[in-house]
Design a protein around this motif. Structure first.
Motif, PDB file in Angstrom:
ATOM      1  N   GLU A 557     -37.962 -67.221  42.701  1.00  0.00           N
ATOM      2  CA  GLU A 557     -39.257 -66.951  42.100  1.00  0.00           C
ATOM      3  C   GLU A 557     -39.538 -65.458  42.170  1.00  0.00           C
ATOM      4  N   LEU A 558     -39.706 -64.838  41.025  1.00  0.00           N
ATOM      5  CA  LEU A 558     -39.950 -63.403  40.949  1.00  0.00           C
ATOM      6  C   LEU A 558     -41.426 -63.141  40.645  1.00  0.00           C
ATOM      7  N   ILE A 559     -41.854 -62.000  41.086  1.00  0.00           N
ATOM      8  CA  ILE A 559     -43.240 -61.607  40.814  1.00  0.00           C
ATOM      9  C   ILE A 559     -43.346 -61.172  39.362  1.00  0.00           C
ATOM     10  N   GLU A 560     -44.222 -61.818  38.650  1.00  0.00           N
ATOM     11  CA  GLU A 560     -44.450 -61.443  37.255  1.00  0.00           C
ATOM     12  C   GLU A 560     -45.442 -60.289  37.198  1.00  0.00           C
ATOM     13  N   ILE A 561     -45.108 -59.334  36.385  1.00  0.00           N
ATOM     14  CA  ILE A 561     -45.985 -58.162  36.277  1.00  0.00           C
ATOM     15  C   ILE A 561     -47.333 -58.532  35.673  1.00  0.00           C
ATOM     16  N   THR A 562     -47.332 -59.675  34.947  1.00  0.00           N
ATOM     17  CA  THR A 562     -48.595 -60.140  34.374  1.00  0.00           C
ATOM     18  C   THR A 562     -49.331 -61.096  35.301  1.00  0.00           C
ATOM     19  N   GLY A 563     -48.709 -61.403  36.472  1.00  0.00           N
ATOM     20  CA  GLY A 563     -49.362 -62.278  37.417  1.00  0.00           C
ATOM     21  C   GLY A 563     -50.402 -61.538  38.238  1.00  0.00           C
ATOM     22  N   PRO A 564     -51.175 -62.281  39.033  1.00  0.00           N
ATOM     23  CA  PRO A 564     -52.235 -61.650  39.835  1.00  0.00           C
ATOM     24  C   PRO A 564     -51.708 -60.575  40.776  1.00  0.00           C
ATOM     25  N   LEU A 565     -50.629 -60.887  41.490  1.00  0.00           N
ATOM     26  CA  LEU A 565     -50.095 -59.913  42.433  1.00  0.00           C
ATOM     27  C   LEU A 565     -49.514 -58.712  41.708  1.00  0.00           C
ATOM     28  N   GLY A 566     -48.792 -58.970  40.637  1.00  0.00           N
ATOM     29  CA  GLY A 566     -48.213 -57.860  39.878  1.00  0.00           C
ATOM     30  C   GLY A 566     -49.272 -56.952  39.298  1.00  0.00           C
ATOM     31  N   ILE A 567     -50.333 -57.553  38.755  1.00  0.00           N
ATOM     32  CA  ILE A 567     -51.422 -56.732  38.186  1.00  0.00           C
ATOM     33  C   ILE A 567     -52.125 -55.941  39.276  1.00  0.00           C
ATOM     34  N   SER A 568     -52.353 -56.585  40.439  1.00  0.00           N
ATOM     35  CA  SER A 568     -53.042 -55.900  41.539  1.00  0.00           C
ATOM     36  C   SER A 568     -52.253 -54.695  42.008  1.00  0.00           C
ATOM     37  N   ILE A 569     -50.934 -54.891  42.171  1.00  0.00           N
ATOM     38  CA  ILE A 569     -50.091 -53.786  42.631  1.00  0.00           C
ATOM     39  C   ILE A 569     -50.071 -52.668  41.595  1.00  0.00           C
ATOM     40  N   THR A 570     -49.903 -53.048  40.317  1.00  0.00           N
ATOM     41  CA  THR A 570     -49.800 -52.047  39.257  1.00  0.00           C
ATOM     42  C   THR A 570     -51.108 -51.259  39.102  1.00  0.00           C
ATOM     43  N   VAL A 571     -52.243 -51.970  39.080  1.00  0.00           N
ATOM     44  CA  VAL A 571     -53.533 -51.296  38.904  1.00  0.00           C
ATOM     45  C   VAL A 571     -53.822 -50.372  40.081  1.00  0.00           C
ATOM     46  N   THR A 572     -53.581 -50.867  41.298  1.00  0.00           N
ATOM     47  CA  THR A 572     -53.814 -50.032  42.492  1.00  0.00           C
ATOM     48  C   THR A 572     -52.958 -48.779  42.457  1.00  0.00           C
ATOM     49  N   MET A 573     -51.686 -48.966  42.096  1.00  0.00           N
ATOM     50  CA  MET A 573     -50.770 -47.831  42.033  1.00  0.00           C
ATOM     51  C   MET A 573     -51.252 -46.807  41.002  1.00  0.00           C
ATOM     52  N   LEU A 574     -51.611 -47.279  39.814  1.00  0.00           N
ATOM     53  CA  LEU A 574     -52.015 -46.351  38.751  1.00  0.00           C
ATOM     54  C   LEU A 574     -53.317 -45.628  39.103  1.00  0.00           C
ATOM     55  N   VAL A 575     -54.257 -46.346  39.680  1.00  0.00           N
ATOM     56  CA  VAL A 575     -55.533 -45.716  40.042  1.00  0.00           C
ATOM     57  C   VAL A 575     -55.325 -44.590  41.036  1.00  0.00           C
ATOM     58  N   PHE A 576     -54.518 -44.865  42.057  1.00  0.00           N
ATOM     59  CA  PHE A 576     -54.347 -43.840  43.076  1.00  0.00           C
ATOM     60  C   PHE A 576     -53.386 -42.744  42.647  1.00  0.00           C
ATOM     61  N   LEU A 577     -52.490 -43.064  41.748  1.00  0.00           N
ATOM     62  CA  LEU A 577     -51.674 -41.977  41.204  1.00  0.00           C
ATOM     63  C   LEU A 577     -52.559 -41.010  40.401  1.00  0.00           C
ATOM     64  N   ILE A 578     -53.549 -41.545  39.694  1.00  0.00           N
ATOM     65  CA  ILE A 578     -54.495 -40.675  38.973  1.00  0.00           C
ATOM     66  C   ILE A 578     -55.294 -39.844  39.964  1.00  0.00           C
ATOM     67  N   ILE A 579     -55.704 -40.482  41.068  1.00  0.00           N
ATOM     68  CA  ILE A 579     -56.455 -39.740  42.089  1.00  0.00           C
ATOM     69  C   ILE A 579     -55.596 -38.646  42.698  1.00  0.00           C
ATOM     70  N   VAL A 580     -54.332 -38.979  42.995  1.00  0.00           N
ATOM     71  CA  VAL A 580     -53.426 -37.982  43.569  1.00  0.00           C
ATOM     72  C   VAL A 580     -53.234 -36.836  42.594  1.00  0.00           C
ATOM     73  N   ALA A 581     -53.042 -37.183  41.323  1.00  0.00           N
ATOM     74  CA  ALA A 581     -52.858 -36.129  40.315  1.00  0.00           C
ATOM     75  C   ALA A 581     -54.106 -35.253  40.206  1.00  0.00           C
ATOM     76  N   SER A 582     -55.261 -35.894  40.294  1.00  0.00           N
ATOM     77  CA  SER A 582     -56.511 -35.114  40.220  1.00  0.00           C
ATOM     78  C   SER A 582     -56.651 -34.177  41.414  1.00  0.00           C
ATOM     79  N   ILE A 583     -56.380 -34.676  42.600  1.00  0.00           N
ATOM     80  CA  ILE A 583     -56.446 -33.831  43.799  1.00  0.00           C
ATOM     81  C   ILE A 583     -55.445 -32.694  43.700  1.00  0.00           C
ATOM     82  N   TRP A 584     -54.271 -33.044  43.216  1.00  0.00           N
ATOM     83  CA  TRP A 584     -53.229 -32.014  43.094  1.00  0.00           C
ATOM     84  C   TRP A 584     -53.698 -30.909  42.149  1.00  0.00           C
ATOM     85  N   LEU A 585     -54.227 -31.319  41.013  1.00  0.00           N
ATOM     86  CA  LEU A 585     -54.720 -30.334  40.058  1.00  0.00           C
ATOM     87  C   LEU A 585     -55.896 -29.529  40.643  1.00  0.00           C
ATOM     88  N   LEU A 586     -56.745 -30.182  41.398  1.00  0.00           N
ATOM     89  CA  LEU A 586     -57.884 -29.493  42.023  1.00  0.00           C
ATOM     90  C   LEU A 586     -57.399 -28.452  43.026  1.00  0.00           C
TER      91      LEU A 586
END
Length: 855
Positions: A557-586
């Motif tokens: 059984e593989l984690i589907e990227i469209t599943g709850p866990l896959g979406i949670s991991i992906t959204v969390t990662m993208l949100v904080f990557l944006i935050i990291v990029a913003s801090i870096w730029l700042l």
């Protein structure tokens, strides 16, 4: 009618020269060519012994042969002559009144023309053929210790020495024949058979033995039928009709004599009972009479017959016999006269000419001249008597001791028990304690002769039993031909039910264990063998295939990227990557501000790079794990954490050196590690150690994807072979973490806008808690929850550094610009310097006061 030749010692003979005895008129209807031939074999053997000077020299053997008509009642009457002869006055034994009255009994229907004569003294009896004849006769003569050696009686009852003490036989018991038949049935995978036998002691005991052995072999008997010896046509008709009602019982085991067998087969032809496989006992199954039946009735038949065979000298002996030179055997002449009458020959001319016409004997192809296995056993029976007499009279090659004294029958029985000689049927012939011999059988197959287009018996194998009770069956399959001349590979099926293939199971009929229904397994069960008795569940981690015949590995059984866990991991990662990029730029934008400079602009970039690497690890958990992916995850995790920790350690050590002028090396002067270039080398050194550990782990400990089964679910998770490399890698991270925590705690009171002391200390404590809880939680968490723990644990590690270390700076830069000024920074440094100096002076004054008080 008798065959009688005088001698110093006389052997009795009891043979079935006729069969179908009618008790009403006490006549026998038909001449048996084989019975006449067996009589001739006894005469031949005695002539050979008399001509051999090495056996019983100066002693002549005679014979006194009578006809049993293959009837127990008639045979008992004939056997009385043997008993009377053993108790004549010449033997020195007082005869009872009954025996005296019977001494000169009236001639039978076959010897009314003969005169009365004195019965000879009988040393022993050769015979009889059928077990139903031998059983009553042997029971009778055993009371008088008269030795009796049968050449064809096979009933297992005759092995009972308590009832048949003087009985021996040169053929094996039916018990062995039944074992041979069962082995043949097992060899061809037949499990459902019918049995037919005569309703007498021979037939019932033979079938009883067969049933006992077949039950242990898993063979079922569909039909068990018996028919009487006399007046049996109606019963045979009923039996054949019943056999037709069991088409799946293709194999028919039949125990009877040749005459009864012909009646059964004739009825089978009449009712068109075809495509069956008869397995016949030695009493009838290789008789020449069988080959005249239709091929679709008897073709493919298997015969379990004795191993004896006729010698060339005996065949030559038979071929030179005619109506004039064989007067010693009166049934020989009677047989040919009967045949001649059927063909309207002139009997007087035939007797005058002496020779047997070719068209009458069909150039020696008559059944009388057909090869018979029994003749060898007849000859061996005669030789058994001869060698026992030879031993009892202490004979040598030239003479024997005097035989004038009384004949000791009990002593003679013991000599027969111990006799041993090279016989025709066995090169090391002897009797066991039951009077039986080592069993050996030849398996024959009745098939069509391609040249003559007639049926013939072809030997296809043999069955033997060694002294340890181990049975051996050897069959040459390529020689077999079944019904309709089918090849050996087209083995007929004799089963009550067809095979239950994998995916089904048998529901067995309790009354007929060989009959069953094939039922499908339940949805979540399988059966992986033919004729399975039940179905079973697959082990954990496996599932049922489409045919329910095997357990196959479940797809992980593989984690589907469209599943709850896959979406949670992906959204969390993208949100904080944006935050990291913003801090870096700042930080890049405000790189000249005091807060950014105080944080060491270069080390902040390295730290942000390590945080960014942590956020790129969780997506690797979502893809299907492979050995390569597992190694990438391991290396990326270890190096990203190590980059963060090494950077934090460098920053902490740098600040401590600046404000305390002491490094972790205890050098009081300012260390060279304060410089950025040295800091970079310091970080690279720490990371290189972790990289080396990771490289050794990949090579030696084999990080790989492993199937994990939990609650019937299958997952692919990363694991190592011994976990030693993982322990070393995480141990090194733990050492870095402890060191950072210690230094962060020591520098917690430094100016906050320069070294973020309190935030650095808080970050160290948070990271310690996260790492301390992440590893055990990851180990004990099953399935996809483990992936979730690992993903969010790694992101939490990076987020804690991001929030605790960078968010205060971002807040000051964006919300409190007055804190990001040179004047405020210098003021904080001055306050820290004076507070540190005052604290040091107070400490020195207290030390001086204490010294003074001491002195």
């Amino acid at each position: 009618m008798i065959a009688n030749v005088d001698g110093d010692i006389v052997l009795g003979g009891l043979f079935a020269a006729h069969f179908e005895f009618n008790p009403l008129d006490r006549k026998c209807a038909h001449t048996s060519e084989r019975g006449v031939k067996h009589i001739q074999a006894m005469i031949y053997a005695i002539q050979q012994i008399n001509a051999n000077r090495r056996i019983l020299p100066n002693i002549k053997l005679g014979y006194y042969i009578r006809d049993s008509c293959n009837s127990p009642n008639y045979a008992l009457e004939e056997a009385l002559d043997f008993i009377i002869s053993t108790y004549n006055t010449n033997n020195g034994v007082q005869r009872s009144p009954l025996l005296s009255n019977l001494c000169y009994r009236q001639p039978t229907s076959f010897d009314r023309s003969t005169v009365q004569f004195q019965l000879p003294n009988i040393a022993g009896i050769v015979g009889g053929r059928a077990s139903r004849v031998s059983i009553p006769v042997a029971s009778l003569v055993s009371n008088f210790d008269i030795a009796m050696i049968s050449y064809a009686s096979t009933s297992r009852l005759l092995s009972d020495k308590s009832q048949f003490g003087s009985f021996f036989r040169t053929v094996p018991s039916d018990e062995y024949q039944a074992a041979a038949m069962v082995d043949i049935i097992k060899y061809f995978n037949w499990t459902y058979v019918a049995t037919v036998a005569t309703d007498d002691s021979y037939g019932r005991l033979a079938i009883s033995t067969f049933k006992n052995i077949s039950n242990h072999a898993g063979i079922c008997i569909a039909v068990e039928e018996y028919f009487p010896i006399l007046n049996n046509q109606q019963k045979i008709t009923t039996i054949i009709r019943r056999l037709r009602q069991y088409p799946y019982a293709v194999v028919i085991v039949m125990y009877c004599a040749i005459y009864e067998a012909t009646l059964v087969l004739k009825e089978a032809e009449r009712q068109n009972l075809t495509n069956r496989i008869f397995i016949g006992s030695e009493a009838w199954s290789d008789s020449p009479n069988i080959i005249d039946f239709r091929q679709d009735v008897v073709g493919g038949m298997l015969s379990v017959v004795l191993t004896g065979s006729e010698t060339e000298s005996f065949r030559n002996y038979l071929n030179q016999l005619d109506l004039c030179n064989n007067l010693a055997n009166p049934w020989f002449k009677q047989m040919w006269i009967s045949k001649a009458k059927q063909l309207d020959y002139d009997i007087d001319s035939l007797l005058a000419n002496c020779s047997i016409p070719d068209d009458l004997s069909r150039s020696k192809s008559d059944r009388f001249y057909d090869s018979s296995t029994i003749t060898a056993y007849v000859i061996d029976a005669v030789y058994s008597f001869a060698y026992a007499l030879h031993d009892m009279f202490h004979c040598n090659d030239h003479s024997c001791q005097s035989i004038e004294h009384r004949f000791d029958r009990e002593q003679f029985l013991s000599y027969i028990h111990n006799v041993s000689f090279p016989a025709l049927t066995n090169p090391d012939f002897s009797f066991n304690s039951n009077g039986d011999v080592i069993p050996r059988y030849i398996i024959k197959n009745l098939q069509k002769d391609q040249q003559s287009d007639r049926l013939k018996f072809v030997p296809i194998g043999q069955w033997t039993e060694d002294g340890d009770g181990y049975n051996r069956l050897n069959i040459n399959e390529t020689l077999i031909r079944w019904q309709s001349d089918n090849k050996w590979s087209e083995i007929p099926i004799s089963r009550c039910s067809q095979d239950c293939y994998p995916g089904t199971y048998r529901k067995i009929n309790r009354q007929q264990p060989c009959c069953w229904k094939c039922l499908p397994c339940e949805i979540d069960q399988i059966s992986n063998q033919t004729n399975a008795d039940n179905c079973f569940h697959c082990p954990l981690g496996t599932g049922v295939n489409r045919k329910q015949s095997a357990c196959v590995n479940k797809l992980p059984e593989l984690i589907e990227i469209t599943g709850p866990l896959g979406i949670s991991i992906t959204v969390t990662m993208l949100v904080f990557l944006i935050i990291v990029a913003s801090i870096w730029l700042l930080f890049i934008k405000h790189r000249h501000s005091p807060i950014v400079k105080a944080s060491n602009y270069l080390l902040s970039h390295i730290l942000l790079f390590g945080i960014t690497m942590c956020f790129f690890i969780p997506p690797l958990f979502i893809v299907k794990p492979t050995d390569t992916i597992c190694n990438i995850i391991f290396i990326t995790f270890c190096l990203s954490v190590c980059i963060i920790l090494a950077t934090l350690l460098a920053k902490t050590n740098q600040i401590k050196q600046i404000f305390f002028r002491r490094s972790i090396t205890k050098v009081k002067k300012q260390s060279g590690l304060v410089r950025n270039s040295r800091q970079i080398l310091f970080i690279i050194g720490l990371i290189s150690i972790e990289a080396l550990i990771c490289g050794m782990t990949i090579i030696q400990d084999k990080i790989h994807a492993r199937r994990i089964v939990f609650n019937s679910h299958v997952y692919l998770l990363c694991d190592s072979k011994t976990h030693i490399g993982l322990a070393i890698a995480f141990g090194y991270i733990a050492i870095l973490m402890i060191t950072i925590s210690y230094l962060a705690f020591k520098t917690r009171n430094l100016p906050e806008n320069f070294c973020e002391a309190r935030y650095l200390c808080f970050t160290a404590l948070v990271l310690t808690c996260i790492l301390a809880s992440l590893v055990p939680t990851y180990i004990i968490t099953p399935g996809h929850y483990r992936i979730g723990v690992a993903s969010f644990g790694i992101m939490s590690f990076a987020i804690s550094v991001l929030i605790a270390f960078y968010m205060p700076k971002v807040y000051n830069i964006l919300r409190k610009p007055e804190m990001n000024s040179r004047r405020k920074t210098m003021q904080n440094i001055t306050n820290f310097t004076f507070s540190t100096t005052n604290a040091t002076n107070d400490k020195q004054e207290k030390t001086t006061t204490v010294d003074r008080e001491i002195f």
